[in-house]
Design a protein around this motif. Structure first.
Motif, PDB file in Angstrom:
ATOM      1  N   ILE A   1      72.505  87.594  49.100  1.00  0.00           N
ATOM      2  CA  ILE A   1      73.626  87.140  49.915  1.00  0.00           C
ATOM      3  C   ILE A   1      73.234  85.848  50.629  1.00  0.00           C
ATOM      4  CG2 ILE A   1      75.200  87.724  51.790  1.00  0.00           C
ATOM      5  CD1 ILE A   1      75.552  89.485  49.381  1.00  0.00           C
ATOM      6  N   LEU A   2      74.102  84.842  50.560  1.00  0.00           N
ATOM      7  CA  LEU A   2      73.893  83.576  51.249  1.00  0.00           C
ATOM      8  C   LEU A   2      74.966  83.386  52.317  1.00  0.00           C
ATOM      9  CD1 LEU A   2      73.211  81.216  48.190  1.00  0.00           C
ATOM     10  CD2 LEU A   2      71.528  82.486  49.552  1.00  0.00           C
ATOM     11  N   TYR A   3      74.615  82.719  53.386  1.00  0.00           N
ATOM     12  CA  TYR A   3      75.604  82.385  54.418  1.00  0.00           C
ATOM     13  C   TYR A   3      76.633  81.433  53.813  1.00  0.00           C
ATOM     14  CZ  TYR A   3      77.421  81.460  59.095  1.00  0.00           C
ATOM     15  OH  TYR A   3      78.227  81.374  60.194  1.00  0.00           O
ATOM     16  N   TYR A   4      77.905  81.632  54.143  1.00  0.00           N
ATOM     17  CA  TYR A   4      78.979  80.903  53.456  1.00  0.00           C
ATOM     18  C   TYR A   4      78.970  79.406  53.750  1.00  0.00           C
ATOM     19  CZ  TYR A   4      81.798  80.363  57.698  1.00  0.00           C
ATOM     20  OH  TYR A   4      82.249  79.984  58.939  1.00  0.00           O
ATOM     21  N   ASP A   5      78.485  78.988  54.948  1.00  0.00           N
ATOM     22  CA  ASP A   5      78.462  77.574  55.320  1.00  0.00           C
ATOM     23  C   ASP A   5      77.085  76.999  55.003  1.00  0.00           C
ATOM     24  OD1 ASP A   5      78.552  75.065  56.458  1.00  0.00           O
ATOM     25  OD2 ASP A   5      79.508  75.726  58.319  1.00  0.00           O
ATOM     26  N   PRO A   6      76.982  76.082  54.026  1.00  0.00           N
ATOM     27  CA  PRO A   6      75.665  75.554  53.646  1.00  0.00           C
ATOM     28  C   PRO A   6      74.954  74.811  54.780  1.00  0.00           C
ATOM     29  CG  PRO A   6      77.428  74.278  52.621  1.00  0.00           C
ATOM     30  CD  PRO A   6      78.071  75.472  53.235  1.00  0.00           C
ATOM     31  N   ARG A   7      75.705  74.339  55.781  1.00  0.00           N
ATOM     32  CA  ARG A   7      75.074  73.626  56.903  1.00  0.00           C
ATOM     33  C   ARG A   7      74.296  74.576  57.802  1.00  0.00           C
ATOM     34  NH1 ARG A   7      80.485  70.969  59.134  1.00  0.00           N
ATOM     35  NH2 ARG A   7      81.035  73.165  58.803  1.00  0.00           N
ATOM     36  N   MET A   8      74.651  75.862  57.792  1.00  0.00           N
ATOM     37  CA  MET A   8      73.989  76.856  58.640  1.00  0.00           C
ATOM     38  C   MET A   8      73.213  77.878  57.816  1.00  0.00           C
ATOM     39  SD  MET A   8      74.800  76.013  61.718  1.00  0.00           S
ATOM     40  CE  MET A   8      74.409  77.505  62.639  1.00  0.00           C
ATOM     41  N   ARG A   9      73.000  77.594  56.552  1.00  0.00           N
ATOM     42  CA  ARG A   9      72.386  78.583  55.655  1.00  0.00           C
ATOM     43  C   ARG A   9      70.927  78.831  56.009  1.00  0.00           C
ATOM     44  NH1 ARG A   9      74.685  77.739  49.936  1.00  0.00           N
ATOM     45  NH2 ARG A   9      76.479  78.498  51.124  1.00  0.00           N
ATOM     46  N   MET A  10      70.180  77.786  56.288  1.00  0.00           N
ATOM     47  CA  MET A  10      68.757  77.958  56.614  1.00  0.00           C
ATOM     48  C   MET A  10      68.596  78.715  57.928  1.00  0.00           C
ATOM     49  SD  MET A  10      66.826  76.713  54.230  1.00  0.00           S
ATOM     50  CE  MET A  10      65.276  76.475  55.088  1.00  0.00           C
ATOM     51  N   GLU A  11      69.454  78.429  58.901  1.00  0.00           N
ATOM     52  CA  GLU A  11      69.338  79.080  60.211  1.00  0.00           C
ATOM     53  C   GLU A  11      69.625  80.577  60.131  1.00  0.00           C
ATOM     54  OE1 GLU A  11      70.177  74.758  60.988  1.00  0.00           O
ATOM     55  OE2 GLU A  11      70.727  76.300  59.543  1.00  0.00           O
ATOM     56  N   ASN A  12      70.452  81.004  59.166  1.00  0.00           N
ATOM     57  CA  ASN A  12      70.824  82.414  59.056  1.00  0.00           C
ATOM     58  C   ASN A  12      69.940  83.195  58.089  1.00  0.00           C
ATOM     59  OD1 ASN A  12      73.600  83.157  60.535  1.00  0.00           O
ATOM     60  ND2 ASN A  12      73.695  81.014  59.870  1.00  0.00           N
ATOM     61  N   GLU A  13      69.038  82.520  57.414  1.00  0.00           N
ATOM     62  CA  GLU A  13      68.145  83.203  56.476  1.00  0.00           C
ATOM     63  C   GLU A  13      67.353  84.288  57.192  1.00  0.00           C
ATOM     64  OE1 GLU A  13      66.618  83.243  52.380  1.00  0.00           O
ATOM     65  OE2 GLU A  13      68.278  82.208  53.348  1.00  0.00           O
TER      66      GLU A  13
END
Length: 286
Positions: A197-209
């Motif tokens: 599962i990946l966070y839907y917004d690529p700009r916040m994807r690393m922060e939500n990993e």
């Protein structure tokens, strides 16, 4: 002047064999109907099994866990003025369908099964799946986090416990209509059945990993081996063996001008919420 030399009651040719053949055919039909072995009866029983209602897991902390029973839902097109070949895309659930060649031989889901996007949104055996851990430490009840691998399985028992699989598209193996990377359900787990599962917004994807995945929220479902995302092919509609028109499903990443996944790649992991298990009491009529 034509004169009829016989009437319909006159027996000519191999009349005895014809009568015996008709009697045998009728006898065989009656025996199969008695045992429930007619094609129409088998199809009806399988349909009843596949469309049997299923209760989703209740998310008491707002998160998705290993072992949860969920529905994967892709919302309809946000801009209803933009028409595809089949009109504006409707909301659909990921659903499993036995292949037509095996349909009448099955009493439960087994073997390789097709995948489609069903516009019937009530949870049933076709559209309800189990989030399953790939490793021993991913125990039932633990929270599923962004970036972690998992298996998406059909239900046990009649569901057959099949695994969602995908692999790179080739000339011999790809989705029937779109020719993108095909998605199927198979009996055995492998490296091809792992998803994340990946966070839907690529700009916040690393922060939500590494953070827990919330239930009933938009996410991206990515194939671990090929890095392609689960997608609804809105321009390609297929007819299932049950007569329904449903969207083709593939693993293909659709990006907009901002390099973000389009809504055909956005899914919601649908679960129940506290209170869903409580049924209202209907007062007795006086």
């Amino acid at each position: 002047m034509n004169v009829r030399t016989y009437n319909p009651s006159v027996r000519v040719g191999n009349w005895n064999e014809d009568i015996q053949l008709e009697e045998d055919t009728l006898k065989d039909f009656l025996e199969k109907r008695e045992k429930g072995e007619l094609s129409s009866q088998k199809r009806s029983k399988l349909s009843q099994m596949l469309f049997k209602p299923v209760s989703l897991s209740i998310s008491r902390d707002g998160c998705v866990h290993y072992g949860d029973v969920v529905v994967l839902q892709c919302l309809g097109a946000q801009d209803r003025t933009q028409y595809t070949n089949n009109g504006p895309r409707n909301t659909c659930n990921l659903a499993v369908t036995p292949q037509a060649s095996n349909l009448l031989q099955l009493t439960k889901l087994e073997g390789t099964c097709d995948v489609s996007g069903s516009t019937s949104l009530e949870p049933n055996l076709r559209s309800s799946f189990v989030i399953t851990g790939c490793e021993p430490y991913q125990a039932k009840g633990q929270k599923l986090c962004y970036g972690q691998d998992f298996f998406l399985c059909t239900m046990d028992g009649d569901g057959g416990n099949l695994y969602l699989q995908s692999d790179r598209a080739t000339l011999e193996k790809s989705a029937n209509r779109s020719r993108h990377q095909a998605v199927t359900f198979v009996p055995q787990p492998s490296a091809l059945t792992k998803w994340r599962i990946l966070y839907y917004d690529p700009r916040m994807r690393m922060e939500n990993e590494g953070l827990p995945v919330p239930a009933n929220s938009i996410v991206i479902i990515s194939h671990m081996k090929t890095n392609h995302n689960l997608a609804v092919e809105e321009n390609f509609v297929m007819r299932t063996p049950f007569g329904h028109r449903e969207y083709e499903i593939s693993a293909n990443t659709y990006l907009d001008s901002h390099r973000a996944e389009k809504d055909v790649n956005r899914w919601m992991i649908m679960m129940g919420v506290p209170g869903d298990e409580i049924r209202p009491v209907v007062p007795d009529s006086q």
